[in-house]
Design an enzyme around this catalytic site. Structure first.
Site, mmCIF file in Angstrom:
data_model
loop_
_atom_site.group_PDB
_atom_site.id
_atom_site.type_symbol
_atom_site.label_atom_id
_atom_site.label_comp_id
_atom_site.label_asym_id
_atom_site.label_seq_id
_atom_site.Cartn_x
_atom_site.Cartn_y
_atom_site.Cartn_z
ATOM 1 N N LEU A 265 -58.222 -19.592 36.030
ATOM 2 C CA LEU A 265 -58.175 -20.992 36.472
ATOM 3 C C LEU A 265 -59.246 -21.762 35.717
ATOM 4 O O LEU A 265 -60.048 -22.475 36.315
ATOM 5 C CB LEU A 265 -58.402 -21.098 37.983
ATOM 6 C CG LEU A 265 -57.227 -20.734 38.877
ATOM 7 C CD1 LEU A 265 -57.554 -21.001 40.332
ATOM 8 C CD2 LEU A 265 -55.952 -21.500 38.485
ATOM 9 N N CYS A 275 -51.085 -11.844 22.721
ATOM 10 C CA CYS A 275 -50.158 -11.475 23.800
ATOM 11 C C CYS A 275 -49.496 -12.640 24.526
ATOM 12 O O CYS A 275 -48.280 -12.751 24.516
ATOM 13 C CB CYS A 275 -50.876 -10.559 24.777
ATOM 14 S SG CYS A 275 -51.263 -8.983 24.009
HETATM 15 P P1 NAD Z 1 -51.989 -4.361 16.212
HETATM 16 O O1 NAD Z 1 -51.291 -5.163 15.178
HETATM 17 O O2 NAD Z 1 -53.451 -4.465 16.365
HETATM 18 O O3 NAD Z 1 -51.639 -2.814 16.008
HETATM 19 C C1 NAD Z 1 -50.356 -2.345 15.688
HETATM 20 C C2 NAD Z 1 -50.532 -1.227 14.687
HETATM 21 O O4 NAD Z 1 -49.263 -0.593 14.484
HETATM 22 C C3 NAD Z 1 -51.004 -1.698 13.319
HETATM 23 O O5 NAD Z 1 -52.180 -1.007 12.959
HETATM 24 C C4 NAD Z 1 -49.832 -1.373 12.385
HETATM 25 O O6 NAD Z 1 -50.262 -1.017 11.084
HETATM 26 C C5 NAD Z 1 -49.214 -0.208 13.117
HETATM 27 N N1 NAD Z 1 -47.823 0.077 12.739
HETATM 28 C C6 NAD Z 1 -46.807 -0.791 12.489
HETATM 29 N N2 NAD Z 1 -45.696 -0.130 12.154
HETATM 30 C C7 NAD Z 1 -45.987 1.197 12.216
HETATM 31 C C8 NAD Z 1 -45.255 2.379 11.974
HETATM 32 N N3 NAD Z 1 -43.964 2.349 11.608
HETATM 33 N N4 NAD Z 1 -45.890 3.559 12.123
HETATM 34 C C9 NAD Z 1 -47.194 3.609 12.465
HETATM 35 N N5 NAD Z 1 -47.938 2.512 12.704
HETATM 36 C C10 NAD Z 1 -47.340 1.325 12.570
HETATM 37 O O7 NAD Z 1 -51.259 -4.716 17.603
HETATM 38 P P2 NAD Z 1 -51.872 -4.527 19.061
HETATM 39 O O8 NAD Z 1 -52.656 -5.728 19.426
HETATM 40 O O9 NAD Z 1 -52.474 -3.188 19.170
HETATM 41 O O10 NAD Z 1 -50.533 -4.576 19.926
HETATM 42 C C11 NAD Z 1 -49.659 -3.465 19.978
HETATM 43 C C12 NAD Z 1 -48.719 -3.653 21.149
HETATM 44 O O11 NAD Z 1 -49.457 -3.654 22.375
HETATM 45 C C13 NAD Z 1 -47.962 -4.979 21.122
HETATM 46 O O12 NAD Z 1 -46.679 -4.792 21.649
HETATM 47 C C14 NAD Z 1 -48.774 -5.857 22.060
HETATM 48 O O13 NAD Z 1 -48.017 -6.885 22.633
HETATM 49 C C15 NAD Z 1 -49.223 -4.864 23.096
HETATM 50 N N6 NAD Z 1 -50.448 -5.238 23.795
HETATM 51 C C16 NAD Z 1 -51.474 -5.788 23.106
HETATM 52 C C17 NAD Z 1 -52.638 -6.129 23.781
HETATM 53 C C18 NAD Z 1 -53.784 -6.793 23.057
HETATM 54 O O14 NAD Z 1 -54.656 -7.337 23.737
HETATM 55 N N7 NAD Z 1 -53.825 -6.772 21.746
HETATM 56 C C19 NAD Z 1 -52.759 -5.876 25.157
HETATM 57 C C20 NAD Z 1 -51.692 -5.270 25.821
HETATM 58 C C21 NAD Z 1 -50.535 -4.953 25.128
#
Ligand code: NAD
Length: 458
Positions: A265, A275
């Site tokens: 808030l 996200c």
């Molecule tokens: P990010 O971009 O930091 O990490 C994703 C990683 O996946 C990258 O390092 C990328 O190189 C790797 N990758 C892509 N294709 C690949 C493959 N074929 N094989 C192996 N590695 C591969 O993203 P993130 O922030 O960690 O988010 C990941 C997921 O988690 C998303 O769906 C996001 O919505 C969710 N999420 C993120 C957060 C946050 O705060 N960042 C919180 C909760 C959920």
């Protein structure tokens, strides 16, 4: 338990390090080989409080390893976490390309029954598509698909992972549920060493077991609700400005109601980050595909767009013409304690100021390197005071702790005009006005600035 992480980014790396910390044996992989080389050499590629220490300690203890080989990860582990990105597509829906390719690749490598856990944030029904993709490429069906959405927040990700409000696991069968209960037992019971040393010790953490679809939906519903709270208070901020009320007081009065709660808030320049913007857009799209027009979510997104625009308008109102004016921007990251710039409100706000001809000098304690990929023609400075040099206005966009103790006299002396727009209501209005600033924030009544001799149009 032997656990593999596929996608070692903000979520995957934190999950890997934390699961190692509670005693499991972790192998993390990523398609980005440079990232794996860095991690193997002991360099943590993101700024996240406490993460570096956790990575080093668990790697040294032999519980946390990194490899660029997915085949090795699949071979050596029993539970595989998919933690790849799910970016937004042009039309707002989640782009599931990375989840699909990882599922297909895992399937091609499967030689024994595994548990495949989706931790990426995905639209409801993705689990069924993951199952189909793995079945097609493996020719087997003796594996489990689990949905285990992640609720950590960047900036406090390690803390959030180890001490969560709840753990949600969506399963297809009791086998998946049992494995996930065993995996998370030290967190549920708060029995790992850091939890035992914590004062006060936390009670046990609820782990809820649902269907895969419910778990997927819980994550989108949670993020959309959080975005809704932010847009709600930002809409109230507009009403407060018109009515001469103070949104900070209104938020306090609202938040003390336990049915509402204080979190999220905080009126300001709107939500951003990797996200909330993409998840609310993706949730809106999947609801539409399912046959429900979730108009409320459209309004939440629209209010957020306006919240950023209003900051630009406040600067323009204070300076009249922006062409040729220098703006000092304090804070670029989408929130404090992270260097993540993905969908940061600062990007839209800075671009809008630049479009009107303003020159930008910026300072952020951790996000200036990452900002370079998102912004152009910005002069990056080593301190808030350097950013303020010769500026016609100062705009605060991230409420970093260090901005609370600024030497306001020094800041004002460095500037050409004493104009400040606080996009996060992070500064003390009285102190700002006493220091001679023409101070504007969000949703709070405007009182005349206590000027010290200079005219705002000098
Ligand atoms: P990010 O971009 O930091 O990490 C994703 C990683 O996946 C990258 O390092 C990328 O190189 C790797 N990758 C892509 N294709 C690949 C493959 N074929 N094989 C192996 N590695 C591969 O993203 P993130 O922030 O960690 O988010 C990941 C997921 O988690 C998303 O769906 C996001 O919505 C969710 N999420 C993120 C957060 C946050 O705060 N960042 C919180 C909760 C959920």
């Amino acid at each position: 338990m032997k656990v593999g992480i596929i996608g070692s980014g903000h979520v995957g790396l934190v999950a890997g390090a934390c699961l190692a910390e509670i005693g499991h044996s972790l192998l993390c992989t990523d398609s980005d080989e440079a990232k794996i080389r860095q991690l193997t050499a002991g360099t943590v590629p993101i700024y996240e409080p406490g993460l570096e220490d956790l990575v080093h300690r668990n790697a040294a203890a032999g519980r946390l390893g990194f490899t660029s080989s997915l085949a090795e990860t699949v071979r050596a582990t029993d539970i595989l976490f998919i933690c790849v990105g799910t970016p937004t597509s042009e039309t707002g829906e989640a782009n599931l390309y990375y989840v699909d390719s990882v599922a297909t690749e895992i399937g091609a490598l499967l030689t024994s029954p595994k548990i495949i856990v989706d931790k990426s944030t995905v639209p409801v029904r993705t689990g069924a598509n993951v199952r189909r993709a793995v079945e097609r490429s493996s020719g087997r069906s003796d594996f489990e698909v689990v949905s285990n959405p992640e609720f950590l927040r960047e900036g406090s990700a390690v803390e959030d992972f180890l001490f969560p409000d709840r753990i949600v696991v969506g399963v297809e069968s009791e086998r998946g549920a049992a494995a996930m209960r065993e995996l998370y037992r030290p967190i549920v019971e708060q029995s790992f060493e850091l939890a035992r040393r914590r004062v006060p010790r936390l009670p046990s953490v609820p782990l809820i077991v649902t269907t895969v679809s419910s778990a997927e939906l819980i994550k989108h519903a949670a993020n959309s609700f959080l975005a809704l709270k932010i847009s709600y208070i930002n809409a109230l901020a507009s009403v407060c400005e018109l009515a001469g009320a103070d949104v900070e007081e209104v938020a306090e009065g609202l938040g003390l109601d336990r049915r509402i709660g204080k979190a999220f808030l905080k009126a300001g320049a709107g939500y951003g980050g990797y996200c909330l913007p993409k998840d609310i857009a993706a949730f809106h799209q999947i609801c539409r595909e399912l046959g429900y027009d979730f108009r409320l979510l459209r309004e939440v997104m629209e209010i957020n767009r306006t919240a950023k625009q209003r900051i630009v308008q406040k600067v323009a109102d204070a300076l009249w013409v922006l062409r040729g004016k220098t703006i000092a921007v304090l804070g670029l990251a989408f929130k404090p304690n992270t260097d993540d710039m993905r969908a940061a409100p600062s990007i839209d706000i800075i671009r809008a100021l630049q479009e009107q001809g303003a020159l930008i000098r910026a300072y952020d304690p951790h996000a200036m390197e990452t900002a370079k990929a998102h912004l152009s023609d910005v002069t990056y400075c080593r301190s808030p005071y350097e950013a303020a040099e010769g500026a016609h206005a100062l705009v605060l966009l991230t409420e970093w702790e260090e901005f609370r103790d600024l030497d306001l006299e020094r800041l004002r002396r460095a500037m050409r005009l004493p104009v400040a727009v606080d996009g996060r209501n992070a500064l003390d209005p009285e102190r700002m006005r006493e220091a001679g600033f023409d101070y504007e924030c969000v949703g709070r009544p405007r009182r005349p600035a206590a000027r010290r001799g200079e005219s705002p149009h000098a």
